[in-house]
Design a protein around this motif. Structure first.
Motif, PDB file in Angstrom:
ATOM      1  N   GLU A  20      -7.073   3.039  13.301  1.00  0.00           N
ATOM      2  CA  GLU A  20      -7.526   1.788  12.683  1.00  0.00           C
ATOM      3  C   GLU A  20      -6.880   1.504  10.882  1.00  0.00           C
ATOM      4  N   VAL A  21      -6.416   1.218  10.592  1.00  0.00           N
ATOM      5  CA  VAL A  21      -6.288   0.813   9.084  1.00  0.00           C
ATOM      6  C   VAL A  21      -6.651  -0.781   8.695  1.00  0.00           C
ATOM      7  N   SER A  22      -6.540  -0.966   7.373  1.00  0.00           N
ATOM      8  CA  SER A  22      -6.903  -1.936   6.462  1.00  0.00           C
ATOM      9  C   SER A  22      -5.985  -3.148   7.433  1.00  0.00           C
ATOM     10  N   ASP A  23      -6.551  -4.232   7.064  1.00  0.00           N
ATOM     11  CA  ASP A  23      -4.873  -5.394   7.722  1.00  0.00           C
ATOM     12  C   ASP A  23      -4.049  -5.983   6.853  1.00  0.00           C
ATOM     13  N   GLY A  24      -4.275  -5.673   5.338  1.00  0.00           N
ATOM     14  CA  GLY A  24      -3.449  -5.779   4.404  1.00  0.00           C
ATOM     15  C   GLY A  24      -2.358  -4.932   4.320  1.00  0.00           C
ATOM     16  N   TYR A  25      -2.632  -3.349   4.442  1.00  0.00           N
ATOM     17  CA  TYR A  25      -1.982  -1.707   3.924  1.00  0.00           C
ATOM     18  C   TYR A  25      -1.208  -1.928   5.416  1.00  0.00           C
ATOM     19  N   ALA A  26      -1.398  -2.436   6.545  1.00  0.00           N
ATOM     20  CA  ALA A  26      -0.591  -2.934   7.672  1.00  0.00           C
ATOM     21  C   ALA A  26       0.103  -4.110   8.004  1.00  0.00           C
ATOM     22  N   ARG A  27      -0.020  -5.159   7.226  1.00  0.00           N
ATOM     23  CA  ARG A  27       0.604  -6.412   7.239  1.00  0.00           C
ATOM     24  C   ARG A  27       1.495  -5.984   6.150  1.00  0.00           C
ATOM     25  N   ASN A  28       0.803  -5.144   4.772  1.00  0.00           N
ATOM     26  CA  ASN A  28       1.735  -5.065   3.385  1.00  0.00           C
ATOM     27  C   ASN A  28       3.105  -3.853   3.322  1.00  0.00           C
ATOM     28  N   TYR A  29       2.398  -3.420   3.911  1.00  0.00           N
ATOM     29  CA  TYR A  29       2.945  -1.795   4.007  1.00  0.00           C
ATOM     30  C   TYR A  29       3.239  -1.344   5.233  1.00  0.00           C
ATOM     31  N   MET A  30       3.176  -1.360   6.063  1.00  0.00           N
ATOM     32  CA  MET A  30       3.670  -0.749   7.384  1.00  0.00           C
ATOM     33  C   MET A  30       4.360  -1.133   8.315  1.00  0.00           C
ATOM     34  N   LEU A  31       3.371  -2.405   8.802  1.00  0.00           N
ATOM     35  CA  LEU A  31       5.052  -2.843   9.454  1.00  0.00           C
ATOM     36  C   LEU A  31       5.962  -3.603   9.002  1.00  0.00           C
ATOM     37  N   PRO A  32       5.581  -4.213   7.824  1.00  0.00           N
ATOM     38  CA  PRO A  32       7.223  -4.385   7.288  1.00  0.00           C
ATOM     39  C   PRO A  32       8.623  -3.125   6.970  1.00  0.00           C
ATOM     40  N   ARG A  33       7.877  -2.183   6.585  1.00  0.00           N
ATOM     41  CA  ARG A  33       9.272  -1.042   6.503  1.00  0.00           C
ATOM     42  C   ARG A  33       9.281  -0.437   7.613  1.00  0.00           C
ATOM     43  N   LYS A  34       8.431  -0.954   8.595  1.00  0.00           N
ATOM     44  CA  LYS A  34       8.889  -0.552   9.800  1.00  0.00           C
ATOM     45  C   LYS A  34       8.402   1.404  10.500  1.00  0.00           C
ATOM     46  N   ILE A  35       7.326   1.673   9.492  1.00  0.00           N
ATOM     47  CA  ILE A  35       6.267   2.731   9.989  1.00  0.00           C
ATOM     48  C   ILE A  35       5.565   2.620  10.918  1.00  0.00           C
ATOM     49  N   ALA A  36       4.968   1.406  11.092  1.00  0.00           N
ATOM     50  CA  ALA A  36       3.975   1.050  12.588  1.00  0.00           C
ATOM     51  C   ALA A  36       4.337  -0.360  13.095  1.00  0.00           C
TER      52      ALA A  36
END
Length: 148
Positions: A20-36
């Motif tokens: 469970e991570v914050s929405d901004g961290y997921a949308r702006n960092y993890m998802l674009p970099r294909k980390i998660a």
């Protein structure tokens, strides 16, 4: 937002873990970099199937290691090396030579890094060599070194 990690992230978790991570961290960092990826129902099912397949693969590898250990305990490997007389060898017996002889004589493939020689083998005779097969499975192999 719940995400499933596609690779290890320092300070967050390991590959395949759901967080469970914050929405901004997921949308702006993890998802674009294909980390998660987002933890949808399909992705969760895929993660569970991958975990199950990984566990079965590890179990199969462990069973193979146990079977190889049982084979190694019962065999004696014969090695012929060049010697200078009086039981002394030119050089010493290496783990690569033991691995090659093991494959040639008994058909057992073992990586040279898994064969541990306590002290260098520089004379003829019967030696015991340890083999670490992984999964905390160890075996001892008897090596009979003879002069050629």
């Amino acid at each position: 937002m719940k995400v499933i990690l596609l690779q290890d992230v320092r300070g967050k978790g390991k590959k395949g873990q759901m967080l469970e991570v914050s929405d901004g961290y997921a949308r702006n960092y993890m998802l674009p970099r294909k980390i998660a990826v987002e933890a949808t129902a399909d992705n969760v099912n895929t993660m569970k199937m991958n975990d199950k397949a990984r566990q079965e693969k590890l179990q199969k590898a462990r069973e193979e290691a146990v079977a190889t250990a049982a084979k190694l305990r019962d065999m004696t490997l014969e090695l012929r090396c060049k010697g200078g007389g009086a039981g002394r060898l030119f050089g010493s017996v290496t783990s690569q030579e033991i691995a090659d002889a093991l494959k040639a004589q008994h058909g057992v493939e073992l990586d040279k890094r898994k064969i541990l020689i306590d002290e260098p083998i520089k004379t003829t005779g019967l030696y015991t060599v340890k083999c670490k097969l992984g999964f905390e499975v160890n075996a001892s192999l008897r090596v009979n070194v003879q002069e050629a």
